[in-house]
Structure formats: C-alpha cells, structure tokens
Design a protein around this motif. Structure first.
Motif: not given
Ligand SMILES: *[C@@H]1O[C@H](CO)[C@@H](O)[C@H](O)[C@H]1NC(C)=O
Ligand SMILES: *[C@@H]1O[C@H](CO)[C@@H](O)[C@H](O)[C@H]1NC(C)=O
Ligand SMILES: *[C@@H]1O[C@H](CO)[C@@H](O)[C@H](O)[C@H]1NC(C)=O
Ligand SMILES: *[C@@H]1O[C@H](CO)[C@@H](O)[C@H](O)[C@H]1NC(C)=O
Length: 470
Positions: A153-157
């Motif tokens: 999640t946190f690296s796919s924004g």
C-alpha cells in the motif's frame, strides 16, 4: 488504582526464578502501569500544528539517509488535488489539507554541495516538468524511486494518470531510470522520530482511561446495557476529549458457543453474538483506538462483570489464568522481534515457542503510527498463521511502533469450556539491548464492573441517551 501489581518489583527476576520457576512468568508481567490511566488533554490546534510540523521536518531531513540505505539516488512523488499518493499524508505539513493543483516532490540522496535534498513544486502547467528536468539534470540521479509497487500500500500510491504524465513530459533519459524501492516509503512512513513518543504515550494513556471507564459500573448496568451502548459511549467520549478514531470501537461478550457455523468456518468462532445485553459473570472484550496529532493507537482489553457485592477477588481464576497466558504469548513475540528479521520468521519462531510451551493461540501484529495499520512487516494475520506473502517477508525496522495483537485459547474450569483471550497493546522500539517496550503498559488484571445489590445507577441509562456526565 485498578491495577496494583501483586508481585513486588524489588525482588530480582533471577532470584525469583531460582526460588520458584512458576513465579518467573508472573514477574515478567511487571509491565502493568504504575498508576491508573488519566485523560490527557490535547494541545490547542495551533500548538498541535507546531508540534506536528517539527516532527515532520525531522522526518523529511532523514529521507536522504533512507534513500542511501535502500540504494537509490532519488525519490519522486507526484499527485493532484484529491488524488494524493499515500506517502503524501506523511510528508505534508499540518496546515495542508490536500495536495493542490499538481504537487510534485523530489528527494535527492546525495545532493551536490550547496543544493537542497528536497524539492516541492505546486503547479498546474506543464512548466513543472521543465523545472523538474532542471533539477534532475544538475543532480543526475542514476536511479529514481517511484511508488508503483503492486502489493505494498504505502509504496503504491502513484496514480496511473500521474505516471502517464511523467512518461509524456519527461525525457526518456529520466523515465528509464525509474525503479521500485518499496522499502523507501515503508521506512519513511514507519519510522517514528523520538519526540513523538511523549505524545504517543499520552494518547495511549487516554485510550486506557477510556476503556477503564467504559468497563466500569459507571457505564455498564448488567441486564440493561448492551455492547453497542458501550461502543457508542466510547465514540462520544472520544469526541468529548477532542480526539478522533480510525475505527468503530468493538465491544463484545466472549462466549463459548459458535453461532456462525463450525469453528473452522469463521475466524473467531468463540466470540458470541447471540446476545448483546451484558450480564453478571460475562467476560467482555474491547478493540479500541484513538487518533490525535497524526498518530493512532490500537488496544484490546478484557473485563469481567462481577455479581452484586462481589469484589475483584471473585474473578474466576480460570479467566485470570487465560489472561496470564495471553501475557506470556506477548513476551514470546516481543522476545523474537529482532530488528532485521522478517515478520514471517518472527511469526514462525513465536508459534514454535508457544507450541513448545504447550498452548495454542494466534499472532497478528502490525506496525502502527501514521496509520492504524501502518507501514512495515506484518507478524501474522488472523487468517495467515503460516506466513503473510510479501508483507511478512519485509525486514523489521528499528524506530517503529508495533501493535502486539494476539489471542490464546485457555480451558476455563469454571465454565467447563475453552475460551479465547484477546490482547492488543502498542510497543515502541528502544535502542540497545532492550528491544521493545510498552508505550503505556499492558493489561495484567481484568477491568471489572462492580455493582452493589439494590443500588442500580442511572448512569447507564444516561450513557445510552448520550448525555453522560463528566
Ligand atoms: C505481489 O504479490 C503476488 C501474490 O502474492 C506475488 O505473486 C508477486 O510476486 C508479488 N509482487 C511483488 C513485486 O512483490
Ligand atoms: C475540547 O476543545 C474545546 C474547544 O477548543 C475546549 O473548549 C475543550 O476544553 C476541549 N476539551 C478537552 C477535554 O480538551
Ligand atoms: C536502525 O537500523 C539502521 C539499519 O539497520 C541502522 O543503520 C541505524 O543505525 C539504526 N538506528 C539506530 C538508532 O539504532
Ligand atoms: C463439560 O463439558 C464436556 C464436553 O462438553 C461434557 O461432556 C461434560 O459433561 C461437562 N462437564 C460438566 C461438569 O458439566
């Protein structure tokens, strides 16, 4: 006052172990808070913004270190108003409520002497790409991390439209240097600067104070109050204290009968939802968190509803033993949380140790901080006790906060049944040998609802109508 520790603090652990090995477990449990939790007042909005911006500046200054650690020369984040990258929320200042126009940030691992390591543009014209190109040309990063990871999640924004914008407007020389380095965003979002702890502890204490009050005769009248009444009382209390939350409080009666089908058909079959009016003799469970100052907490505690005129000593010893077993599993997990180890290895080692000590349970710990379920490796999930793909393979990072979330099974003779004991408590990383410590403490004694016969209070009724007193 509700949680005086039975075991004297002054006897050295090693001595107790020599005298009586069974006491050793109880002694490790001296992590009970030393005083009763109090409500902690938040600073004014203006003061809060100052505090948060100081933390944020410190975090942004650390970005070049993070980039160098994960072997990348730059990190590029681009977004438009209302279509923000997940990382934006950990990069913004306290008075930014969303991205504006097109907001682009570029961070450089090793900036040329005399040049900044952080750049931000807010623009709605293609000029912005020219400006970026200028900086890229002068800094010449060989690799540029972008947030396009498929699973984290946190690296796919990075929104697809923004990615297309980059390819349309930047020279191939630069887009060819795009790479995925998911740990950059994970470490940035997961890393907690030191100054945050003082406030995190206050948040945690407030969450405990709310649970302690909710699980008391002030709020619960056996035979009258429902679990939902207690949930909404907690919501009102959060609002009254000027906090917010990141999930609806969950209060339930820990029962013995599965109602959704056979035990293997559902995650937590032992939580009975057949009845929601709280009765004498019930074991209650709460899952509760608060949010303030850009931080989130997550706590699960247990309570016991005493029969009229009973006191704390009347709590069935089978229930106390179940809680002690959950405390033991907390100790096991924490002892395995070595920085650099993957969540899956920590999970496996902890479950093995639990089995070798002859009991059953589940482990599902997660990072916490900027988000309730924040960035970092996962140590199990309720349905994934053999390991969590991708997220469980990340290394455990230092300077993070974790929610130690788990449950154990324990046979309670007084109920002639095996019951589930749920616990969740937040820890922070401590440098040196110590490893991890409870942010506020952990539950070693039941909360309890203590009613006097013939003296029913109107408080519960008030709580239900939402007009609770202070
Ligand atoms: C994403 O997850 C899927 C399913 O677990 C896996 O097959 C794939 O290799 C993962 N990709 C990356 C880059 O982690
Ligand atoms: C909540 O905020 C209001 C408005 O600023 C303030 O008057 C009140 O004292 C605050 N309450 C608590 C418990 O901090
Ligand atoms: C945290 O871990 C990183 C990477 O292993 C290391 O470089 C750093 O010194 C550690 N920080 C502290 C405060 O121990
Ligand atoms: C305890 O439970 C078992 C299994 O459900 C049952 O066979 C047994 O009769 C129960 N014992 C008592 C004392 O109720």
């Amino acid at each position: 006052m509700h949680f005086p520790s039975l075991i004297p603090f002054l006897i050295p652990l090693s001595l107790l172990t020599l005298i009586n090995p069974t006491l050793a477990i109880a002694t490790q449990a001296s992590s009970s808070p030393s005083r009763e939790a109090q409500y902690q007042t938040l600073p004014s909005l203006r003061e809060s913004a100052k505090i948060q911006d100081k933390w944020r500046d410190e975090r942004v200054e650390n970005i070049p270190n993070i980039l160098r650690r994960w072997g990348v020369d730059a990190w590029l984040i681009t977004q438009r108003e209302y279509a923000e990258d997940t990382a934006f929320w950990s990069l913004k200042s306290a008075t930014q409520f969303s991205a504006r126009r097109r907001t682009i940030s570029l961070y450089i691992a090793n900036p040329k002497e005399g040049t900044p390591s952080a750049y931000t543009w807010i623009d709605n014209t293609p000029e912005v790409y020219t400006s970026i190109t200028h900086v890229l040309s002068s800094q010449n990063p060989k690799s540029i991390a972008i947030n396009t990871h498929p699973n984290i999640t946190f690296s796919s924004g990075l929104h697809v439209g923004e990615l297309r914008g980059l390819y349309q407007n930047l020279d191939r020389k630069w887009t060819d240097r795009f790479v995925e380095r998911p740990m950059v965003a994970v470490e940035y979002i997961g890393t907690m600067v030191k100054g945050r702890l003082e406030w995190y502890r206050r948040l945690q204490e407030t969450a405990w104070a709310m649970i302690t009050e909710a699980f008391s005769e002030r709020i619960i009248e056996p035979g009258v109050s429902s679990t939902e009444d207690v949930e909404w009382w907690l919501r009102s209390k959060i609002q009254e204290q000027n906090y917010t939350t990141w999930f609806q409080p969950d209060v339930n009666i820990v029962g013995v009968e599965p109602i959704f089908g056979p035990p293997d058909a559902i995650q937590e079959p032992l939580v009975s939802r057949k009845r929601d009016i709280i009765q004498y003799g019930d074991m209650l469970h709460v899952d509760f968190g608060v949010t303030a100052l850009g931080l989130n907490t997550d706590t699960q505690h247990l309570a016991y509803v005493l029969y009229p005129d009973e006191d704390e000593s009347s709590i069935p010893s089978g229930l106390k033993a179940g809680l002690a077993k959950a405390n033991r599993l907390q100790d096991i997990v924490i002892s395995n949380m070595k920085v650099g180890t993957s969540g899956n290895d920590i999970l496996r080692a902890s479950l093995d140790q639990m089995h070798s000590e002859g009991f059953e349970g589940k482990i599902y710990c997660h990072p916490i901080g900027d988000w309730g379920h924040s960035a970092g490796t996962l140590i199990g999930m309720t349905n994934l006790q053999d390991g969590v793909p991708v997220l469980g393979d990340l290394p455990l990072l230092n300077r993070t906060y974790y929610s130690i979330e788990l449950s154990v099974e324990h046979f309670v003779p007084e109920r002639n049944a095996t019951m589930m004991f749920y616990q969740e408590e937040d820890v922070y990383w401590v440098s040196g040998e110590k490893g991890w410590e409870w942010v506020w403490g952990r539950q070693e004694k039941f909360h309890f609802v203590k009613t006097k016969s013939g003296k029913r209070k109107a408080v519960a009724a008030e709580a239900m109508s939402g007009q609770e007193e202070l």
